[in-house]
Design an enzyme around this catalytic site. Structure first.
Site, PDB file in Angstrom:
ATOM      1  N   HIS A 155       0.831  -1.220   0.000  1.00 13.26           N
ATOM      2  CA  HIS A 155       0.000   0.000   0.000  1.00 13.26           C
ATOM      3  C   HIS A 155       0.865   1.270   0.000  1.00 13.26           C
ATOM      4  O   HIS A 155       0.412   2.326   0.439  1.00 13.26           O
ATOM      5  CB  HIS A 155      -0.956   0.033   1.203  1.00 13.26           C
ATOM      6  CG  HIS A 155      -1.767  -1.202   1.361  1.00 13.26           C
ATOM      7  ND1 HIS A 155      -2.913  -1.449   0.636  1.00 13.26           N
ATOM      8  CD2 HIS A 155      -1.584  -2.300   2.159  1.00 13.26           C
ATOM      9  CE1 HIS A 155      -3.419  -2.623   0.989  1.00 13.26           C
ATOM     10  NE2 HIS A 155      -2.626  -3.164   1.895  1.00 13.26           N
ATOM     11  N   SER A 276      15.855  20.967 -16.366  1.00 20.97           N
ATOM     12  CA  SER A 276      14.730  21.875 -16.557  1.00 20.97           C
ATOM     13  C   SER A 276      15.199  23.117 -17.300  1.00 20.97           C
ATOM     14  O   SER A 276      16.304  23.609 -17.067  1.00 20.97           O
ATOM     15  CB  SER A 276      14.147  22.285 -15.198  1.00 20.97           C
ATOM     16  OG  SER A 276      13.298  23.412 -15.320  1.00 20.97           O
ATOM     17  N   LYS A 282      17.259  21.126 -11.196  1.00 21.39           N
ATOM     18  CA  LYS A 282      16.492  19.924 -11.454  1.00 21.39           C
ATOM     19  C   LYS A 282      17.302  18.837 -12.170  1.00 21.39           C
ATOM     20  O   LYS A 282      18.106  19.113 -13.049  1.00 21.39           O
ATOM     21  CB  LYS A 282      15.253  20.241 -12.301  1.00 21.39           C
ATOM     22  CG  LYS A 282      14.224  21.124 -11.643  1.00 21.39           C
ATOM     23  CD  LYS A 282      13.547  20.439 -10.464  1.00 21.39           C
ATOM     24  CE  LYS A 282      12.725  19.234 -10.872  1.00 21.39           C
ATOM     25  NZ  LYS A 282      11.608  19.591 -11.776  1.00 21.39           N
ATOM     26  N   GLU A 289      10.096   8.162 -16.884  1.00 22.55           N
ATOM     27  CA  GLU A 289       8.736   8.692 -17.022  1.00 22.55           C
ATOM     28  C   GLU A 289       8.173   8.416 -18.412  1.00 22.55           C
ATOM     29  O   GLU A 289       6.994   8.070 -18.563  1.00 22.55           O
ATOM     30  CB  GLU A 289       8.745  10.196 -16.748  1.00 22.55           C
ATOM     31  CG  GLU A 289       8.996  10.547 -15.291  1.00 22.55           C
ATOM     32  CD  GLU A 289       9.181  12.035 -15.067  1.00 22.55           C
ATOM     33  OE1 GLU A 289       9.190  12.438 -13.895  1.00 22.55           O
ATOM     34  OE2 GLU A 289       9.321  12.797 -16.053  1.00 22.55           O
TER      35      GLU A 289
END
Length: 473
Positions: A155, A276, A282, A289
Protein backbone atom coordinates in the site's frame (compact mmCIF):
# COMPACT_ATOMS: atom_id res chain seq x y z
CA UNK A 1 -3.15 0.72 -65.01
CA UNK A 2 -3.21 -1.34 -61.79
CA UNK A 3 -1.76 -4.83 -61.99
CA UNK A 4 -5.19 -6.10 -60.96
CA UNK A 5 -7.17 -3.65 -63.15
CA UNK A 6 -8.28 -5.93 -65.98
CA UNK A 7 -11.99 -5.94 -65.11
CA UNK A 8 -12.19 -2.22 -64.32
CA UNK A 9 -13.33 0.44 -66.80
CA UNK A 10 -11.99 3.52 -65.03
CA UNK A 11 -9.03 4.35 -62.80
CA UNK A 12 -9.31 4.42 -59.04
CA UNK A 13 -10.17 7.79 -57.54
CA UNK A 14 -7.01 9.47 -56.24
CA UNK A 15 -8.56 9.83 -52.79
CA UNK A 16 -9.25 6.10 -52.74
CA UNK A 17 -5.63 5.43 -53.69
CA UNK A 18 -4.40 7.57 -50.82
CA UNK A 19 -6.90 6.21 -48.30
CA UNK A 20 -6.47 2.52 -49.04
CA UNK A 21 -2.75 2.43 -49.78
CA UNK A 22 -0.56 0.88 -47.10
CA UNK A 23 2.85 1.45 -48.67
CA UNK A 24 3.60 4.38 -46.35
CA UNK A 25 3.94 1.89 -43.49
CA UNK A 26 4.13 -1.61 -44.95
CA UNK A 27 7.34 -0.73 -46.76
CA UNK A 28 8.87 -1.98 -43.53
CA UNK A 29 7.99 -5.44 -44.86
CA UNK A 30 10.05 -5.10 -48.08
CA UNK A 31 12.87 -7.36 -46.88
CA UNK A 32 10.42 -10.04 -45.72
CA UNK A 33 8.31 -9.82 -48.86
CA UNK A 34 11.36 -10.44 -51.05
CA UNK A 35 12.53 -13.19 -48.71
CA UNK A 36 9.18 -14.95 -49.13
CA UNK A 37 9.17 -14.39 -52.88
CA UNK A 38 12.59 -15.96 -53.28
CA UNK A 39 11.38 -19.09 -51.50
CA UNK A 40 8.15 -19.08 -53.54
CA UNK A 41 9.92 -18.88 -56.90
CA UNK A 42 12.34 -21.63 -55.86
CA UNK A 43 9.36 -23.85 -55.05
CA UNK A 44 7.60 -23.02 -58.34
CA UNK A 45 10.68 -24.14 -60.25
CA UNK A 46 11.08 -27.25 -58.11
CA UNK A 47 7.45 -28.21 -58.86
CA UNK A 48 7.97 -27.53 -62.62
CA UNK A 49 5.36 -24.76 -62.52
CA UNK A 50 8.04 -22.31 -63.71
CA UNK A 51 10.97 -23.10 -65.95
CA UNK A 52 14.39 -23.01 -64.37
CA UNK A 53 15.33 -20.19 -66.74
CA UNK A 54 12.38 -18.03 -65.65
CA UNK A 55 13.02 -18.83 -61.98
CA UNK A 56 16.66 -17.75 -62.24
CA UNK A 57 15.68 -14.55 -64.03
CA UNK A 58 13.08 -13.73 -61.38
CA UNK A 59 15.48 -14.58 -58.55
CA UNK A 60 18.17 -12.34 -59.98
CA UNK A 61 15.60 -9.60 -60.50
CA UNK A 62 14.38 -9.82 -56.90
CA UNK A 63 17.91 -9.36 -55.62
CA UNK A 64 18.31 -6.28 -57.79
CA UNK A 65 14.99 -4.89 -56.61
CA UNK A 66 16.07 -5.39 -53.01
CA UNK A 67 19.29 -3.47 -53.66
CA UNK A 68 17.37 -0.61 -55.24
CA UNK A 69 14.86 -0.39 -52.39
CA UNK A 70 17.66 -0.50 -49.83
CA UNK A 71 19.26 2.45 -51.57
CA UNK A 72 16.07 4.43 -52.20
CA UNK A 73 12.68 3.48 -50.77
CA UNK A 74 11.26 6.48 -52.64
CA UNK A 75 10.77 4.02 -55.50
CA UNK A 76 7.76 2.67 -53.58
CA UNK A 77 4.62 4.59 -54.58
CA UNK A 78 1.06 5.01 -53.33
CA UNK A 79 -0.14 4.30 -56.87
CA UNK A 80 0.99 0.70 -56.42
CA UNK A 81 -0.86 0.44 -53.11
CA UNK A 82 1.20 -1.90 -50.98
CA UNK A 83 4.61 -3.47 -50.66
CA UNK A 84 3.61 -6.58 -52.63
CA UNK A 85 2.40 -4.74 -55.73
CA UNK A 86 5.26 -2.26 -55.54
CA UNK A 87 7.86 -5.02 -55.56
CA UNK A 88 6.10 -6.88 -58.34
CA UNK A 89 5.93 -3.69 -60.42
CA UNK A 90 9.64 -2.98 -59.81
CA UNK A 91 10.44 -6.58 -60.73
CA UNK A 92 8.54 -6.33 -64.02
CA UNK A 93 10.29 -3.04 -64.77
CA UNK A 94 13.61 -4.77 -64.06
CA UNK A 95 13.21 -8.04 -66.01
CA UNK A 96 10.14 -7.58 -68.19
CA UNK A 97 6.81 -9.48 -68.36
CA UNK A 98 8.33 -12.67 -66.95
CA UNK A 99 8.27 -10.88 -63.56
CA UNK A 100 4.50 -11.27 -63.63
CA UNK A 101 4.93 -15.02 -63.28
CA UNK A 102 6.12 -14.57 -59.69
CA UNK A 103 2.54 -14.27 -58.47
CA UNK A 104 1.63 -17.72 -59.82
CA UNK A 105 -0.05 -19.82 -57.14
CA UNK A 106 -0.34 -17.14 -54.49
CA UNK A 107 -2.44 -14.15 -53.44
CA UNK A 108 -1.64 -10.97 -51.60
CA UNK A 109 -3.74 -12.47 -48.82
CA UNK A 110 -1.38 -15.34 -48.06
CA UNK A 111 1.59 -13.19 -49.05
CA UNK A 112 0.92 -10.52 -46.41
CA UNK A 113 0.21 -13.16 -43.79
CA UNK A 114 3.61 -14.65 -44.58
CA UNK A 115 5.36 -11.28 -44.40
CA UNK A 116 3.82 -10.49 -41.03
CA UNK A 117 4.87 -13.86 -39.64
CA UNK A 118 8.43 -13.39 -40.87
CA UNK A 119 8.48 -9.93 -39.31
CA UNK A 120 6.86 -11.08 -36.05
CA UNK A 121 9.17 -14.00 -35.43
CA UNK A 122 12.25 -11.83 -35.94
CA UNK A 123 10.81 -9.20 -33.59
CA UNK A 124 10.15 -11.86 -30.97
CA UNK A 125 13.76 -13.05 -31.03
CA UNK A 126 15.14 -9.50 -30.92
CA UNK A 127 12.85 -8.43 -28.07
CA UNK A 128 13.55 -11.61 -26.13
CA UNK A 129 17.25 -10.79 -26.34
CA UNK A 130 16.63 -7.24 -25.10
CA UNK A 131 14.51 -8.47 -22.19
CA UNK A 132 17.32 -10.83 -21.17
CA UNK A 133 19.74 -7.88 -21.22
CA UNK A 134 17.46 -5.99 -18.83
CA UNK A 135 17.28 -9.08 -16.61
CA UNK A 136 21.07 -9.27 -16.54
CA UNK A 137 21.37 -5.58 -15.62
CA UNK A 138 18.96 -6.10 -12.72
CA UNK A 139 20.83 -9.24 -11.75
CA UNK A 140 24.15 -7.36 -11.71
CA UNK A 141 22.73 -4.66 -9.45
CA UNK A 142 21.26 -7.36 -7.22
CA UNK A 143 24.64 -9.07 -6.88
CA UNK A 144 26.23 -5.76 -5.91
CA UNK A 145 23.52 -5.14 -3.32
CA UNK A 146 23.21 -8.55 -1.68
CA UNK A 147 23.71 -6.86 1.72
CA UNK A 148 21.71 -3.69 1.06
CA UNK A 149 18.58 -3.43 3.22
CA UNK A 150 15.63 -1.20 2.38
CA UNK A 151 12.00 -0.94 3.45
CA UNK A 152 9.62 -3.24 1.66
CA UNK A 153 6.22 -1.72 1.00
CA UNK A 154 2.58 -2.70 0.80
CA UNK A 155 0.00 0.00 0.00
CA UNK A 156 3.09 2.23 -0.41
CA UNK A 157 3.45 2.04 3.37
CA UNK A 158 6.58 0.58 4.94
CA UNK A 159 5.88 -3.04 5.73
CA UNK A 160 8.94 -5.23 6.36
CA UNK A 161 12.66 -4.87 5.66
CA UNK A 162 13.93 -6.68 2.59
CA UNK A 163 17.16 -6.91 0.66
CA UNK A 164 17.37 -4.54 -2.30
CA UNK A 165 18.64 -7.54 -4.27
CA UNK A 166 15.40 -9.33 -3.42
CA UNK A 167 13.37 -6.40 -4.74
CA UNK A 168 15.30 -6.28 -8.01
CA UNK A 169 15.02 -10.04 -8.48
CA UNK A 170 11.24 -9.71 -8.32
CA UNK A 171 11.51 -7.85 -11.63
CA UNK A 172 13.87 -10.50 -12.98
CA UNK A 173 11.07 -13.00 -12.28
CA UNK A 174 8.50 -10.79 -14.02
CA UNK A 175 10.67 -10.44 -17.09
CA UNK A 176 11.35 -14.17 -17.08
CA UNK A 177 7.64 -14.76 -17.50
CA UNK A 178 7.73 -12.31 -20.39
CA UNK A 179 10.57 -14.28 -21.98
CA UNK A 180 8.67 -17.53 -21.51
CA UNK A 181 5.54 -16.07 -23.09
CA UNK A 182 7.53 -14.77 -26.06
CA UNK A 183 9.28 -18.09 -26.51
CA UNK A 184 6.02 -20.00 -26.29
CA UNK A 185 4.30 -17.70 -28.79
CA UNK A 186 7.10 -18.25 -31.31
CA UNK A 187 5.84 -21.73 -32.14
CA UNK A 188 2.44 -20.31 -33.11
CA UNK A 189 4.03 -17.60 -35.25
CA UNK A 190 6.44 -19.97 -36.95
CA UNK A 191 3.94 -21.56 -39.37
CA UNK A 192 3.82 -20.79 -43.06
CA UNK A 193 0.52 -19.56 -44.56
CA UNK A 194 1.90 -19.39 -48.11
CA UNK A 195 -0.07 -21.60 -50.48
CA UNK A 196 -3.42 -20.73 -48.93
CA UNK A 197 -4.02 -18.39 -51.85
CA UNK A 198 -6.80 -15.87 -51.47
CA UNK A 199 -8.75 -18.20 -49.17
CA UNK A 200 -9.17 -21.67 -50.71
CA UNK A 201 -5.72 -22.76 -51.85
CA UNK A 202 -4.59 -22.91 -55.46
CA UNK A 203 -5.07 -25.16 -58.48
CA UNK A 204 -1.32 -25.30 -59.10
CA UNK A 205 0.55 -28.37 -57.76
CA UNK A 206 2.63 -26.38 -55.27
CA UNK A 207 4.68 -27.77 -52.38
CA UNK A 208 3.79 -25.81 -49.27
CA UNK A 209 6.12 -27.82 -47.07
CA UNK A 210 9.09 -26.97 -49.28
CA UNK A 211 8.43 -23.24 -48.86
CA UNK A 212 8.06 -23.72 -45.12
CA UNK A 213 11.41 -25.54 -44.99
CA UNK A 214 13.15 -22.91 -47.11
CA UNK A 215 11.94 -20.19 -44.74
CA UNK A 216 12.70 -22.31 -41.67
CA UNK A 217 9.13 -22.52 -40.48
CA UNK A 218 8.16 -25.43 -38.27
CA UNK A 219 5.24 -26.33 -40.51
CA UNK A 220 2.30 -24.87 -42.42
CA UNK A 221 -1.05 -23.37 -41.43
CA UNK A 222 -3.35 -26.31 -42.06
CA UNK A 223 -6.59 -24.53 -43.01
CA UNK A 224 -6.42 -22.10 -45.92
CA UNK A 225 -9.25 -19.90 -44.61
CA UNK A 226 -7.59 -19.62 -41.23
CA UNK A 227 -4.17 -19.09 -42.79
CA UNK A 228 -5.16 -15.83 -44.49
CA UNK A 229 -7.52 -14.49 -41.82
CA UNK A 230 -5.57 -15.38 -38.67
CA UNK A 231 -4.04 -12.46 -36.80
CA UNK A 232 -4.03 -14.20 -33.43
CA UNK A 233 -0.25 -14.25 -33.57
CA UNK A 234 -0.20 -10.45 -33.84
CA UNK A 235 -2.68 -10.12 -30.99
CA UNK A 236 -0.63 -12.50 -28.87
CA UNK A 237 2.50 -10.51 -29.55
CA UNK A 238 0.73 -7.24 -28.68
CA UNK A 239 -0.57 -8.82 -25.48
CA UNK A 240 2.88 -10.05 -24.51
CA UNK A 241 4.34 -6.65 -25.36
CA UNK A 242 1.71 -4.98 -23.20
CA UNK A 243 2.81 -7.05 -20.22
CA UNK A 244 6.45 -6.20 -20.89
CA UNK A 245 5.48 -2.53 -21.03
CA UNK A 246 3.51 -2.91 -17.80
CA UNK A 247 6.48 -4.49 -16.01
CA UNK A 248 8.78 -1.76 -17.26
CA UNK A 249 6.26 0.86 -16.17
CA UNK A 250 6.01 -0.54 -12.65
CA UNK A 251 9.77 -0.42 -12.27
CA UNK A 252 9.84 3.08 -13.78
CA UNK A 253 7.36 4.25 -11.17
CA UNK A 254 9.66 2.98 -8.44
CA UNK A 255 12.71 4.57 -10.04
CA UNK A 256 10.88 7.90 -10.17
CA UNK A 257 9.95 7.58 -6.50
CA UNK A 258 13.32 6.29 -5.35
CA UNK A 259 15.21 9.07 -7.11
CA UNK A 260 13.11 11.82 -5.48
CA UNK A 261 14.37 13.90 -2.56
CA UNK A 262 11.69 12.28 -0.42
CA UNK A 263 13.25 8.84 -0.88
CA UNK A 264 16.86 9.41 -2.01
CA UNK A 265 17.30 5.65 -2.48
CA UNK A 266 18.88 5.80 -5.95
CA UNK A 267 20.34 8.30 -8.37
CA UNK A 268 20.02 7.77 -12.08
CA UNK A 269 23.08 8.49 -14.17
CA UNK A 270 23.27 11.90 -15.86
CA UNK A 271 23.23 10.14 -19.23
CA UNK A 272 19.70 8.91 -18.49
CA UNK A 273 18.30 12.07 -16.93
CA UNK A 274 17.38 15.53 -18.16
CA UNK A 275 17.22 19.03 -16.74
CA UNK A 276 14.73 21.87 -16.56
CA UNK A 277 14.68 24.85 -18.92
CA UNK A 278 13.77 27.11 -15.98
CA UNK A 279 14.97 25.47 -12.76
CA UNK A 280 18.74 24.87 -12.86
CA UNK A 281 18.77 22.51 -9.86
CA UNK A 282 16.49 19.92 -11.45
CA UNK A 283 17.54 16.41 -12.47
CA UNK A 284 14.51 14.71 -13.92
CA UNK A 285 14.03 10.95 -14.49
CA UNK A 286 12.56 11.64 -17.93
CA UNK A 287 13.55 8.31 -19.48
CA UNK A 288 11.74 6.37 -16.76
CA UNK A 289 8.74 8.69 -17.02
CA UNK A 290 8.51 8.37 -20.79
CA UNK A 291 8.80 4.58 -20.72
CA UNK A 292 5.98 4.64 -18.18
CA UNK A 293 3.99 6.97 -20.42
CA UNK A 294 4.46 4.95 -23.61
CA UNK A 295 2.82 1.96 -21.95
CA UNK A 296 -0.51 3.53 -22.88
CA UNK A 297 0.21 3.48 -26.60
CA UNK A 298 1.26 -0.18 -26.40
CA UNK A 299 -2.03 -1.02 -24.68
CA UNK A 300 -3.88 1.06 -27.28
CA UNK A 301 -2.39 -0.92 -30.15
CA UNK A 302 -3.62 -4.16 -28.57
CA UNK A 303 -7.12 -2.84 -27.90
CA UNK A 304 -7.31 -1.33 -31.38
CA UNK A 305 -6.61 -4.59 -33.16
CA UNK A 306 -8.90 -6.57 -30.87
CA UNK A 307 -11.69 -4.18 -31.81
CA UNK A 308 -10.85 -4.35 -35.52
CA UNK A 309 -10.97 -8.13 -35.61
CA UNK A 310 -14.00 -8.74 -33.42
CA UNK A 311 -16.62 -8.53 -36.19
CA UNK A 312 -14.77 -9.80 -39.24
CA UNK A 313 -16.21 -12.74 -41.23
CA UNK A 314 -13.88 -15.21 -42.92
CA UNK A 315 -11.67 -14.85 -44.78
CA UNK A 316 -9.56 -11.78 -45.61
CA UNK A 317 -11.04 -8.29 -45.26
CA UNK A 318 -9.39 -4.94 -45.97
CA UNK A 319 -9.88 -4.10 -42.26
CA UNK A 320 -6.98 -6.45 -41.57
CA UNK A 321 -4.61 -3.92 -43.09
CA UNK A 322 -4.96 -2.20 -39.69
CA UNK A 323 -2.81 -4.90 -38.06
CA UNK A 324 0.44 -3.37 -39.26
CA UNK A 325 0.86 0.15 -37.92
CA UNK A 326 0.08 -0.87 -34.35
CA UNK A 327 2.37 -3.88 -34.62
CA UNK A 328 5.24 -1.85 -36.05
CA UNK A 329 4.75 0.90 -33.48
CA UNK A 330 4.69 -1.58 -30.60
CA UNK A 331 7.84 -3.32 -31.78
CA UNK A 332 9.67 -0.01 -32.10
CA UNK A 333 8.36 1.27 -28.76
CA UNK A 334 9.26 -1.86 -26.80
CA UNK A 335 12.67 -2.25 -28.44
CA UNK A 336 13.47 1.39 -27.73
CA UNK A 337 12.45 1.14 -24.09
CA UNK A 338 14.34 -2.11 -23.45
CA UNK A 339 17.49 -0.85 -25.19
CA UNK A 340 17.54 2.16 -22.85
CA UNK A 341 16.61 0.26 -19.74
CA UNK A 342 19.59 -2.09 -19.40
CA UNK A 343 22.26 0.66 -19.37
CA UNK A 344 20.05 2.88 -17.19
CA UNK A 345 19.87 0.14 -14.54
CA UNK A 346 23.54 -0.74 -14.94
CA UNK A 347 24.64 2.85 -14.26
CA UNK A 348 22.15 3.53 -11.45
CA UNK A 349 23.80 4.58 -8.17
CA UNK A 350 22.30 2.89 -5.11
CA UNK A 351 22.20 4.99 -1.91
CA UNK A 352 22.73 2.12 0.51
CA UNK A 353 23.04 4.22 3.66
CA UNK A 354 19.83 6.12 2.94
CA UNK A 355 17.98 2.85 2.48
CA UNK A 356 19.38 1.49 5.73
CA UNK A 357 18.52 4.61 7.71
CA UNK A 358 14.98 4.45 6.36
CA UNK A 359 14.63 0.93 7.75
CA UNK A 360 15.93 2.01 11.17
CA UNK A 361 13.39 4.82 11.36
CA UNK A 362 10.17 2.93 10.84
CA UNK A 363 8.13 0.11 12.36
CA UNK A 364 8.79 -2.47 9.65
CA UNK A 365 10.21 -4.80 12.33
CA UNK A 366 6.91 -4.85 14.22
CA UNK A 367 5.89 -8.20 12.73
CA UNK A 368 9.10 -9.72 14.09
CA UNK A 369 8.26 -8.44 17.57
CA UNK A 370 4.88 -10.15 17.32
CA UNK A 371 6.53 -13.35 16.07
CA UNK A 372 8.97 -13.11 18.99
CA UNK A 373 6.08 -13.04 21.46
CA UNK A 374 4.41 -15.96 19.66
CA UNK A 375 7.68 -17.84 20.17
CA UNK A 376 7.15 -17.19 23.89
CA UNK A 377 3.83 -19.05 23.60
CA UNK A 378 1.60 -15.98 23.37
CA UNK A 379 -1.29 -16.41 20.89
CA UNK A 380 -0.67 -14.47 17.70
CA UNK A 381 -3.79 -12.31 18.08
CA UNK A 382 -2.74 -11.35 21.58
CA UNK A 383 0.80 -10.68 20.38
CA UNK A 384 -0.59 -8.56 17.56
CA UNK A 385 -2.57 -6.45 20.03
CA UNK A 386 0.41 -6.02 22.38
CA UNK A 387 2.70 -4.89 19.55
CA UNK A 388 0.03 -2.48 18.33
CA UNK A 389 0.03 -0.88 21.78
CA UNK A 390 3.83 -0.70 21.80
CA UNK A 391 3.84 0.98 18.36
CA UNK A 392 1.26 3.50 19.53
CA UNK A 393 3.42 4.25 22.58
CA UNK A 394 6.47 4.73 20.33
CA UNK A 395 4.57 7.15 18.09
CA UNK A 396 3.50 9.17 21.13
CA UNK A 397 7.07 9.19 22.48
CA UNK A 398 8.64 9.86 19.06
CA UNK A 399 10.62 6.65 19.29
CA UNK A 400 11.10 3.43 17.31
CA UNK A 401 11.16 -0.17 18.57
CA UNK A 402 14.95 -0.29 18.81
CA UNK A 403 14.92 2.94 20.86
CA UNK A 404 12.91 1.44 23.72
CA UNK A 405 14.48 0.18 26.92
CA UNK A 406 13.74 -3.23 28.33
CA UNK A 407 11.78 -1.57 31.14
CA UNK A 408 9.59 0.16 28.57
CA UNK A 409 8.91 -3.17 26.87
CA UNK A 410 7.97 -4.69 30.22
CA UNK A 411 5.21 -2.13 30.57
CA UNK A 412 3.44 -4.10 27.84
CA UNK A 413 4.82 -7.64 28.19
CA UNK A 414 7.25 -9.26 30.60
CA UNK A 415 7.89 -11.92 27.97
CA UNK A 416 10.31 -9.55 26.23
CA UNK A 417 13.93 -10.22 27.13
CA UNK A 418 17.30 -8.64 26.34
CA UNK A 419 17.67 -10.60 23.07
CA UNK A 420 14.85 -8.57 21.50
CA UNK A 421 17.30 -5.88 20.39
CA UNK A 422 19.27 -8.43 18.39
CA UNK A 423 16.08 -9.91 16.93
CA UNK A 424 14.78 -6.53 15.75
CA UNK A 425 17.96 -5.37 14.01
CA UNK A 426 17.28 -4.88 10.26
CA UNK A 427 19.76 -7.58 9.19
CA UNK A 428 18.26 -10.06 11.64
CA UNK A 429 14.73 -9.28 10.48
CA UNK A 430 15.75 -9.86 6.87
CA UNK A 431 17.63 -13.09 7.51
CA UNK A 432 14.85 -14.47 9.70
CA UNK A 433 12.79 -14.94 6.51
CA UNK A 434 14.77 -18.01 5.60
CA UNK A 435 12.19 -19.75 3.44
CA UNK A 436 12.39 -20.64 -0.23
CA UNK A 437 11.88 -17.45 -2.19
CA UNK A 438 12.28 -15.32 0.92
CA UNK A 439 14.45 -12.26 1.48
CA UNK A 440 17.10 -13.91 3.69
CA UNK A 441 20.54 -13.45 2.15
CA UNK A 442 21.12 -17.15 1.49
CA UNK A 443 17.71 -17.43 -0.18
CA UNK A 444 18.39 -14.39 -2.34
CA UNK A 445 21.69 -15.97 -3.35
CA UNK A 446 19.74 -19.05 -4.43
CA UNK A 447 17.58 -16.83 -6.62
CA UNK A 448 20.67 -15.22 -8.12
CA UNK A 449 22.08 -18.64 -8.98
CA UNK A 450 18.78 -19.82 -10.46
CA UNK A 451 18.56 -16.68 -12.58
CA UNK A 452 21.97 -17.35 -14.11
CA UNK A 453 20.77 -20.78 -15.22
CA UNK A 454 17.67 -19.23 -16.81
CA UNK A 455 19.78 -16.63 -18.60
CA UNK A 456 21.89 -19.36 -20.17
CA UNK A 457 18.79 -21.25 -21.32
CA UNK A 458 17.27 -18.10 -22.79
CA UNK A 459 20.50 -17.17 -24.55
CA UNK A 460 20.76 -20.66 -26.04
CA UNK A 461 17.21 -20.35 -27.39
CA UNK A 462 17.97 -16.92 -28.83
CA UNK A 463 21.16 -18.17 -30.48
CA UNK A 464 19.34 -21.12 -32.04
CA UNK A 465 16.69 -18.97 -33.67
CA UNK A 466 18.98 -16.12 -34.64
CA UNK A 467 21.05 -18.61 -36.60
CA UNK A 468 17.91 -20.19 -38.01
CA UNK A 469 15.98 -17.14 -39.17
CA UNK A 470 18.96 -14.98 -40.06
CA UNK A 471 20.80 -17.77 -41.85
CA UNK A 472 18.17 -17.98 -44.59
CA UNK A 473 17.38 -14.29 -45.01
Amino acid sequence: MKLWGGRFTKPTNELVDEYTASITFDKKLAHYDIQGSLAHVHMLASCKILSQEDAELITDGLHKVKEKIDQDDGLLTVENEDIHMNIEKLLIDEIGPVGGKLHTGRSRNDQVALDMRLYAREAIVEITNLVVEVQKALHNQAQQNIDTVLPGYTHLQRAQPILFAHHLLAYVSMFQRDVERLRDSFKRVNKSPLGAGALAGTTFPIDRELVADLLHFDGVCENSLDAVSDRDFVLEFLSNASMIAMHLSRLCEELVQWSSAEFRFVELDDAFSTGSSMMPQKKNPDVAELVRGKTGRVYGNLFGLLTTLKGLPLAYNKDMQEDKEGMFDTVDTIKGALALFAPMIDTMQVKKENMYQAVRKDFSNATDLADYLVGKQLAFREAHAVVGQIVLYCIEQNKYLLDLSLDEYHQFSTLVEEDIFEKLAPEAVVNARNVQGGTAKNRVQEQLNQSETLFRENEDWIKTYVEKIKGQS
